[in-house]
Scaffold this active site. Structure first.
Site, PDB file in Angstrom:
ATOM      1  N   TYR A  46       0.858  -1.202   0.000  1.00 23.45           N
ATOM      2  CA  TYR A  46       0.000   0.000   0.000  1.00 23.45           C
ATOM      3  C   TYR A  46       0.883   1.237   0.000  1.00 23.45           C
ATOM      4  O   TYR A  46       1.783   1.351   0.837  1.00 23.45           O
ATOM      5  CB  TYR A  46      -0.893   0.016   1.251  1.00 23.45           C
ATOM      6  CG  TYR A  46      -2.355  -0.015   0.880  1.00 23.45           C
ATOM      7  CD1 TYR A  46      -2.894   1.005   0.086  1.00 23.45           C
ATOM      8  CD2 TYR A  46      -3.182  -1.055   1.281  1.00 23.45           C
ATOM      9  CE1 TYR A  46      -4.222   0.969  -0.288  1.00 23.45           C
ATOM     10  CE2 TYR A  46      -4.512  -1.087   0.908  1.00 23.45           C
ATOM     11  CZ  TYR A  46      -5.022  -0.069   0.121  1.00 23.45           C
ATOM     12  OH  TYR A  46      -6.330  -0.102  -0.252  1.00 23.45           O
ATOM     13  N   GLU A  48      -0.317   4.797  -0.508  1.00 22.54           N
ATOM     14  CA  GLU A  48      -1.083   6.040  -0.688  1.00 22.54           C
ATOM     15  C   GLU A  48      -0.186   7.252  -0.484  1.00 22.54           C
ATOM     16  O   GLU A  48       0.608   7.302   0.461  1.00 22.54           O
ATOM     17  CB  GLU A  48      -2.247   6.096   0.303  1.00 22.54           C
ATOM     18  CG  GLU A  48      -3.397   5.225  -0.164  1.00 22.54           C
ATOM     19  CD  GLU A  48      -4.366   4.915   0.953  1.00 22.54           C
ATOM     20  OE1 GLU A  48      -3.896   4.643   2.073  1.00 22.54           O
ATOM     21  OE2 GLU A  48      -5.575   4.921   0.690  1.00 22.54           O
ATOM     22  N   ASP A 196      -5.850  13.885 -25.314  1.00 22.61           N
ATOM     23  CA  ASP A 196      -5.891  12.474 -24.909  1.00 22.61           C
ATOM     24  C   ASP A 196      -5.216  11.690 -26.031  1.00 22.61           C
ATOM     25  O   ASP A 196      -5.804  11.472 -27.086  1.00 22.61           O
ATOM     26  CB  ASP A 196      -7.360  12.052 -24.735  1.00 22.61           C
ATOM     27  CG  ASP A 196      -7.500  10.584 -24.347  1.00 22.61           C
ATOM     28  OD1 ASP A 196      -6.514   9.831 -24.462  1.00 22.61           O
ATOM     29  OD2 ASP A 196      -8.617  10.193 -23.950  1.00 22.61           O
ATOM     30  N   THR A 222      -3.344   6.327 -22.151  1.00 21.57           N
ATOM     31  CA  THR A 222      -3.240   4.986 -21.608  1.00 21.57           C
ATOM     32  C   THR A 222      -1.886   4.442 -22.043  1.00 21.57           C
ATOM     33  O   THR A 222      -1.209   5.023 -22.897  1.00 21.57           O
ATOM     34  CB  THR A 222      -4.361   4.064 -22.135  1.00 21.57           C
ATOM     35  OG1 THR A 222      -4.442   4.213 -23.540  1.00 21.57           O
ATOM     36  CG2 THR A 222      -5.693   4.391 -21.503  1.00 21.57           C
ATOM     37  N   LYS A 225      -2.073   0.634 -25.423  1.00 18.84           N
ATOM     38  CA  LYS A 225      -2.487   0.549 -26.844  1.00 18.84           C
ATOM     39  C   LYS A 225      -1.217   0.511 -27.699  1.00 18.84           C
ATOM     40  O   LYS A 225      -0.457  -0.452 -27.593  1.00 18.84           O
ATOM     41  CB  LYS A 225      -3.424   1.713 -27.162  1.00 18.84           C
ATOM     42  CG  LYS A 225      -4.697   1.679 -26.291  1.00 18.84           C
ATOM     43  CD  LYS A 225      -5.670   2.769 -26.663  1.00 18.84           C
ATOM     44  CE  LYS A 225      -6.979   2.649 -25.917  1.00 18.84           C
ATOM     45  NZ  LYS A 225      -7.000   3.254 -24.589  1.00 18.84           N
ATOM     46  N   ARG A 231      -2.106  -2.355 -18.761  1.00 21.14           N
ATOM     47  CA  ARG A 231      -3.265  -1.456 -18.656  1.00 21.14           C
ATOM     48  C   ARG A 231      -2.975  -0.430 -17.576  1.00 21.14           C
ATOM     49  O   ARG A 231      -2.822  -0.777 -16.405  1.00 21.14           O
ATOM     50  CB  ARG A 231      -4.524  -2.246 -18.293  1.00 21.14           C
ATOM     51  CG  ARG A 231      -4.727  -3.500 -19.102  1.00 21.14           C
ATOM     52  CD  ARG A 231      -6.109  -4.040 -18.943  1.00 21.14           C
ATOM     53  NE  ARG A 231      -7.006  -3.176 -19.673  1.00 21.14           N
ATOM     54  CZ  ARG A 231      -7.187  -3.254 -20.995  1.00 21.14           C
ATOM     55  NH1 ARG A 231      -6.552  -4.156 -21.712  1.00 21.14           N
ATOM     56  NH2 ARG A 231      -8.009  -2.421 -21.588  1.00 21.14           N
TER      57      ARG A 231
HETATM   58  N1  DSN Z   1     -11.983   1.331 -25.131  1.00 22.16           N
HETATM   59  C1  DSN Z   1     -10.853   1.996 -25.745  1.00 22.16           C
HETATM   60  C2  DSN Z   1     -10.805   1.773 -27.203  1.00 22.16           C
HETATM   61  O1  DSN Z   1     -11.051   0.661 -27.611  1.00 22.16           O
HETATM   62  O2  DSN Z   1     -10.481   2.672 -27.960  1.00 22.16           O
HETATM   63  C3  DSN Z   1     -10.807   3.432 -25.407  1.00 22.16           C
HETATM   64  O3  DSN Z   1     -10.823   3.558 -24.039  1.00 22.16           O
END
Ligand code: DSN
Length: 399
Positions: A46, A48, A196, A222, A225, A231
């Site tokens: 933990y 925090e 984003d 994120t 991708k 993730r």
């Molecule tokens: N769900 C994602 C996507 O497939 O683009 C975006 O958060």
């Protein structure tokens, strides 16, 4: 594993991934090192707070791992730690975006993002998302004829609506975004510019797509991708940008965002995840990743061109990125995105159904599919494989 039920499901999922082709534009395949870090004993801790300012003891190594992750994130995108701060604790993209809204835009004020139908994300102000419920969201779209961004039109909306924050960077938009133009639009109405870059972060890291950092005040992404990590999400913010508090103090965007992530929105950070992000960021800084990012785009261009030659309408006429939107219904074979994605799955090709500009159907059964090449390129696919893949997809959809 002692738990045979879960072990079996893990093995089945591994086998499914091995025997199918994933063209889901937001997915990728992480390295064994990323998996090892994800499964490490950092999960037991933990933490925090932030490095040097934690609530619990025993933080010698968590502090080191979080600081290393921050250092690697800034370095990967060529950012100086004097000018930019990065928060690496956001659990994923939606909480990262929500944290930025909570930090910088008072409740009920106006935000402006791209609508879901035109390629925006739910967290860019869609009415079913907290971002569309807590804030007053104005939505923009692509030009209905060209299916690309119309900056003059976006500027007109921004000047009329005067949002506090404009969001650029999308989930299903295959073209290059002109971040300089978005800066001009934000300046014309006094808005904060948030980008984003979740979908194209790996392409920016690999030098294959324009970087938003010269123009944006805040950049979220994120990691899982095109960036090919676990993730998770990162929130970059310019240190020199400030807001005046109720007591009249100037507080930096970076401090406001850190406070919005913790304690505003989350509790303890997932330190195993942060260590895995750090591994992925190092991998993305290697020369091989530049080659990878370029190949992802080459593959997507070939896939789009070949599908187009076979008679499929590609939204916006092509792609500059890893993703392609195909109209399967209105100008395609008259099959909905749901039907198309089901047929492809039966033949081992995994895609997602997707709304397209000028959509007439529902998001659960829209008019198109979205394809992406990040995952297959990780597995070594080249242009010739895309030619074959386009033929296979065409054969399955026209059966
Ligand atoms: N769900 C994602 C996507 O497939 O683009 C975006 O958060």
């Amino acid at each position: 594993m002692k738990d045979k039920q879960i072990e079996k499901l893990i093995k089945q999922e591994e086998a499914r991934q091995k025997k199918t082709i994933s063209l889901i534009a937001s997915e990728n395949y992480v390295s064994d090192d990323v998996l090892k870090a994800l499964g490490s004993k950092f999960t037991n801790k933990y933490s925090e707070g932030y490095p040097g300012h934690r609530y619990y003891k025993g933080q010698t190594f968590t502090d080191k791992v979080e600081l290393l992750c921050q250092e690697r994130a800034l370095k990967l995108f060529g950012l100086s730690p004097e000018k930019w701060h990065v928060n690496v604790q956001a659990l994923s993209g939606s909480p990262a975006n929500l944290a930025v809204y909570l930090a910088l835009v008072p409740k009920g004020e106006k935000v402006m993002g791209m609508s879901l139908n035109h390629g925006g994300h739910l967290t860019h102000g869609h009415k079913v998302s907290a971002t569309g419920k807590i804030w007053n969201a104005v939505q923009y779209g692509v030009n209905p004829e060209t299916e690309v961004l119309d900056y003059e039109e976006i500027k007109k909306i921004a000047i009329a609506e005067k949002p506090k924050m404009i969001i650029a960077g999308y989930t299903a938009y295959p073209r290059i975004v002109d971040f300089k133009k978005f800066r001009e639009i934000a300046d014309a109405c006094g808005a904060i510019l948030m980008v984003d870059m979740s979908h194209f972060a790996g392409l920016v890291a690999g030098g294959a797509y324009p970087s938003p950092f010269e123009y944006a005040d805040v950049v979220t992404t994120t990691v899982h991708k095109t960036l090919r990590g676990p993730r998770s999400a990162l929130i970059f913010s310019r240190r020199d940008k400030t807001q005046t508090s109720a007591k009249g103090n100037e507080i930096s965007f970076s401090d406001l965002i850190d406070k919005a992530v913790f304690p505003g929105l989350q509790g303890g950070p997932h330190m195993n995840q942060i260590s895995a992000v750090a591994v992925a960021l190092k991998e993305a800084s290697a020369p091989a990743f530049k080659k990878y990012a370029k190949q992802v785009i080459k593959n997507a261009k070939v896939l789009a061109e070949e599908l187009n030659k076979l008679g499929w309408k590609i939204i916006s006429g092509g792609t500059d990125t890893h993703l392609i939107l195909v109209d399967t219904f209105m100008n395609g074979a008259g099959i909905s995105g749901d039907e198309a994605s089901n047929r492809l799955e039966k033949e081992g090709i995994i895609v997602n159904k997707n709304t397209i500009p000028n959509e007439t159907r529902s998001p659960m059964d829209p008019s198109g599919i979205r394809l992406g090449t990040a995952g297959e390129t990780t597995r070594g696919a080249k242009e010739k494989d895309m030619v074959k893949l386009a033929k296979r997809i065409n054969g399955i959809l026209r059966k």
